[in-house]
Design a protein around this motif. Structure first.
Motif: not given
Length: 130
Positions: A10-15, A20-24, A26-39
């Motif tokens: 779903x995330x990768x379908x967005x523009x 990315x990998x954040x602290x081992x 998964x995380x998703x970002x747009x232009x370097x700004x993270x909007x969702x991450x495994x927590x």
């Protein structure tokens, strides 16, 4: 039951979204700004639950468009969306992937992307409608 792979799809379908990998994790970002991450939960998070059973992992952290939007979401959250004290004062909520519907997950991710994407990218995504 949603999975992290569902989140990725779903995330990768967005523009302009990258995974990315954040602290081992998964995380998703747009232009370097993270909007969702495994927590995952920290020991302090677990301790705060006391005798209560914490939500089941995997859990996703997602950004909101400010604290007012966060409070609006939490006033009537979709099943699986919740908050912990560690997120007090932070524009974000948590999502128990095992409880959220596919449609609600899509909506939460889109809202998080909209909160972090640059306005020109949002406008292009919406077809020029602001």
């Amino acid at each position: 039951m949603a999975t992290l792979d569902d989140v990725a799809k779903l995330a990768l379908a967005l523009p302009e979204v990258v995974e990315t990998d954040y602290r081992d994790r998964r995380a998703w970002s747009v232009r370097g700004k993270t909007f969702a991450w495994e927590r995952p939960f920290s020991k302090a998070d677990i301790k705060r639950y006391g005798d209560e059973v914490p939500p089941e992992l995997p859990v996703l952290g997602v950004r909101t468009d400010g604290l007012v939007e966060k409070e609006a979401i939490l006033a009537d959250p979709p099943p699986g969306v919740f908050h912990i004290p560690h997120f007090n004062g932070y524009a974000g909520v948590l999502v128990e992937l095992g409880r959220i519907s596919g449609d609600d997950l899509r909506d939460v991710l889109l809202d998080a992307w909209l909160a972090m994407a640059p306005q020109e990218l949002v406008d292009r995504h919406r077809g020029g409608q602001g």
